[in-house]
Design a protein around this motif. Structure first.
Motif, PDB file in Angstrom:
ATOM      1  N   UNK A   1       0.570  -2.324  -6.887  1.00 40.97           N
ATOM      2  CA  UNK A   1       0.781  -1.832  -5.692  1.00 40.97           C
ATOM      3  C   UNK A   1      -0.673  -1.084  -5.297  1.00 40.97           C
ATOM      4  N   UNK A   2      -0.898  -0.705  -4.422  1.00 42.61           N
ATOM      5  CA  UNK A   2      -2.636  -1.076  -3.365  1.00 42.61           C
ATOM      6  C   UNK A   2      -1.753   0.278  -2.100  1.00 42.61           C
ATOM      7  N   UNK A   3      -2.586   1.481  -1.862  1.00 43.04           N
ATOM      8  CA  UNK A   3      -2.677   1.613  -0.197  1.00 43.04           C
ATOM      9  C   UNK A   3      -4.291   1.026   0.193  1.00 43.04           C
ATOM     10  N   UNK A   4      -3.416   1.465   1.401  1.00 42.63           N
ATOM     11  CA  UNK A   4      -5.112   1.383   1.711  1.00 42.63           C
ATOM     12  C   UNK A   4      -5.833   3.171   2.551  1.00 42.63           C
ATOM     13  N   UNK A   5      -6.947   3.295   2.714  1.00 43.01           N
ATOM     14  CA  UNK A   5      -7.563   4.383   2.325  1.00 43.01           C
ATOM     15  C   UNK A   5      -8.363   4.676   3.363  1.00 43.01           C
ATOM     16  N   UNK A   6      -9.322   5.593   4.447  1.00 46.47           N
ATOM     17  CA  UNK A   6      -9.477   6.089   4.883  1.00 46.47           C
ATOM     18  C   UNK A   6     -11.014   6.536   5.114  1.00 46.47           C
ATOM     19  N   UNK A   7     -12.275   5.870   5.135  1.00 37.40           N
ATOM     20  CA  UNK A   7     -13.431   7.341   3.903  1.00 37.40           C
ATOM     21  C   UNK A   7     -13.355   8.344   5.076  1.00 37.40           C
ATOM     22  N   UNK A   8     -13.618   9.657   3.959  1.00 42.82           N
ATOM     23  CA  UNK A   8     -13.106  10.902   5.088  1.00 42.82           C
ATOM     24  C   UNK A   8     -11.931  11.531   5.598  1.00 42.82           C
ATOM     25  N   UNK A   9     -10.782  10.784   5.638  1.00 39.81           N
ATOM     26  CA  UNK A   9      -9.388  10.850   5.701  1.00 39.81           C
ATOM     27  C   UNK A   9      -9.355  11.879   4.253  1.00 39.81           C
ATOM     28  N   UNK A  10      -8.365  13.085   4.812  1.00 40.58           N
ATOM     29  CA  UNK A  10      -7.549  13.772   3.538  1.00 40.58           C
ATOM     30  C   UNK A  10      -6.195  13.199   3.808  1.00 40.58           C
ATOM     31  N   UNK A  11      -5.935  13.466   2.565  1.00 40.21           N
ATOM     32  CA  UNK A  11      -4.203  12.149   1.970  1.00 40.21           C
ATOM     33  C   UNK A  11      -3.779  13.562   0.764  1.00 40.21           C
ATOM     34  N   UNK A  12      -2.643  13.177   1.036  1.00 40.54           N
ATOM     35  CA  UNK A  12      -1.234  13.632   0.103  1.00 40.54           C
ATOM     36  C   UNK A  12      -0.126  13.294  -0.479  1.00 40.54           C
ATOM     37  N   UNK A  13       0.259  13.429  -1.578  1.00 36.84           N
ATOM     38  CA  UNK A  13       0.776  12.734  -2.661  1.00 36.84           C
ATOM     39  C   UNK A  13       2.618  13.492  -1.403  1.00 36.84           C
ATOM     40  N   UNK A  14       3.043  12.525  -1.363  1.00 36.92           N
ATOM     41  CA  UNK A  14       4.331  13.010  -0.830  1.00 36.92           C
ATOM     42  C   UNK A  14       5.708  12.758  -1.936  1.00 36.92           C
ATOM     43  N   UNK A  15       6.221  13.684  -3.021  1.00 39.90           N
ATOM     44  CA  UNK A  15       7.090  13.407  -3.907  1.00 39.90           C
ATOM     45  C   UNK A  15       8.751  13.961  -3.354  1.00 39.90           C
ATOM     46  N   UNK A  16       9.902  13.019  -3.493  1.00 38.17           N
ATOM     47  CA  UNK A  16      10.694  12.759  -2.789  1.00 38.17           C
ATOM     48  C   UNK A  16      11.686  13.204  -4.570  1.00 38.17           C
ATOM     49  N   UNK A  17      12.689  13.873  -4.925  1.00 35.82           N
ATOM     50  CA  UNK A  17      13.322  14.330  -6.196  1.00 35.82           C
ATOM     51  C   UNK A  17      14.871  13.891  -5.863  1.00 35.82           C
ATOM     52  N   UNK A  18      14.646  12.131  -5.661  1.00 37.68           N
ATOM     53  CA  UNK A  18      16.213  11.344  -5.579  1.00 37.68           C
ATOM     54  C   UNK A  18      17.004  12.427  -6.420  1.00 37.68           C
ATOM     55  N   UNK A  19      17.297  12.759  -8.135  1.00 37.98           N
ATOM     56  CA  UNK A  19      18.209  13.212  -8.676  1.00 37.98           C
ATOM     57  C   UNK A  19      18.730  14.568  -8.128  1.00 37.98           C
ATOM     58  N   UNK A  20      20.027  15.000  -9.031  1.00 34.86           N
ATOM     59  CA  UNK A  20      20.959  15.835  -9.028  1.00 34.86           C
ATOM     60  C   UNK A  20      20.339  16.515 -10.033  1.00 34.86           C
ATOM     61  N   UNK A  21      19.173  16.599 -10.400  1.00 29.86           N
ATOM     62  CA  UNK A  21      18.695  17.794 -11.535  1.00 29.86           C
ATOM     63  C   UNK A  21      17.249  18.250 -11.271  1.00 29.86           C
TER      64      UNK A  21
END
Length: 301
Positions: free
Chosen positions: A61-81
């Motif tokens: 899996x790949x994503x394309x980034x832009x030099x100088x751009x700030x990014x975040x890792x978005x995490x969503x818990x799909x579990x009921x625990x």
């Protein structure tokens, strides 16, 4: 039963769910913006608020980034625990700064919780922003660890939650116990004879001593990208204890990244061919495709 190598782990609790941005970039059918089953992981461009398309190419899996751009890792818990996420960028643990390993500390997400992890953890109240930069300016390269620049990893662990023991259940009286007690009562009643009225209170007391209630109750063409150690930002967390259900991750999400030009050159991002006007057989009403205006005809003389 699998052996647990890591018992109680000190983990940081991810706070403050982040609202989903309405902005969404165009993504071709071969891409998505989130991957993972226990947790859904996305990479967010913090300038636009959009989740970057994730491209699958040759099993990665790949994503394309832009030099100088700030990014975040978005995490969503799909579990009921509760789920623990050990996160790494360029082979470096984003919380501790150690060369990343699955047995290290990470973020604990409550049931259905979601949050954006925006940078390298500096303290309980600050991070240094994730920022796309040239590989040589990445935090990993500047700290002497350039070999794994260009990859984001999330190792996910379920929690070991002890099952509370069932409360002890009182045994039912046996048939013999009932029979012997009945015989005692009949014997006492016969011996008292005419004093039956006086013996009534004592008899009632004796009955109270009997087992009451038998039912007891139960209870490329461009420089490769890396992630820089960006500017300081405020980000609060707390601490909690977390015991992993097993020593190996229940799921590992791995996302590689580079500049768009490099991913196009590598064939990761498909480029649609330039449309050409089809030329029919015989005379064509549109033999040329260059835009312009009708020119003057040549002079007769």
């Amino acid at each position: 039963m699998k052996r647990r190598l890591f018992s109680t782990v000190l983990a940081l609790t991810a706070l403050a769910a982040v609202a989903e941005s309405p902005a969404r970039p165009f993504a071709p059918p071969s891409s998505s913006s989130r991957i993972g089953s226990i947790m859904q992981i996305a990479i967010v461009d913090r300038t636009t608020g959009a989740e970057l398309p994730i491209y699958r190419h040759r099993g990665e899996y790949w994503v394309a980034g832009r030099p100088g751009a700030r990014y975040a890792i978005r995490a969503r818990n799909a579990m009921g625990e509760r789920i623990m996420a050990v996160m790494s960028v360029d082979g470096v643990n984003v919380v501790s700064g150690e060369t990343a390993g699955i047995g290290q500390t990470g973020y604990v997400f409550g049931a259905r919780e979601n949050s954006d992890i925006t940078g390298w953890r500096k303290s309980d109240s600050q991070i240094a922003a994730f920022e796309f930069a040239s590989a040589g300016n990445s935090y990993a390269s500047r700290t002497g660890r350039p070999d794994d620049v260009g990859v984001i990893g999330v190792a996910l662990f379920r929690e070991n939650v002890p099952v509370p023991p069932h409360p002890p259940i009182a045994p039912y009286p046996s048939r013999d116990e009932y029979s012997s007690r009945d015989r005692e009562l009949r014997s006492e009643s016969s011996a008292l004879g005419d004093a039956k009225a006086k013996s009534a209170p004592a008899e009632a007391a004796s009955s109270a001593d009997a087992p009451a209630g038998a039912m007891a109750r139960r209870q490329a063409p461009a420089p490769s990208l890396g992630t820089a150690h960006g500017r300081r930002e405020t980000s609060y967390v707390g601490k909690t204890n977390f015991e992993r259900a097993q020593s190996t991750p229940d799921e590992v999400v791995r996302i590689r990244y580079d500049s768009r030009d490099n991913l196009i050159a590598a064939g990761v991002i498909p480029v649609p061919p330039t449309p050409r006007w089809p030329r029919p057989s015989g005379p064509s009403p549109f033999p040329g495709s260059d835009p312009g205006y009708v020119p003057d005809p040549p002079s007769r003389y």
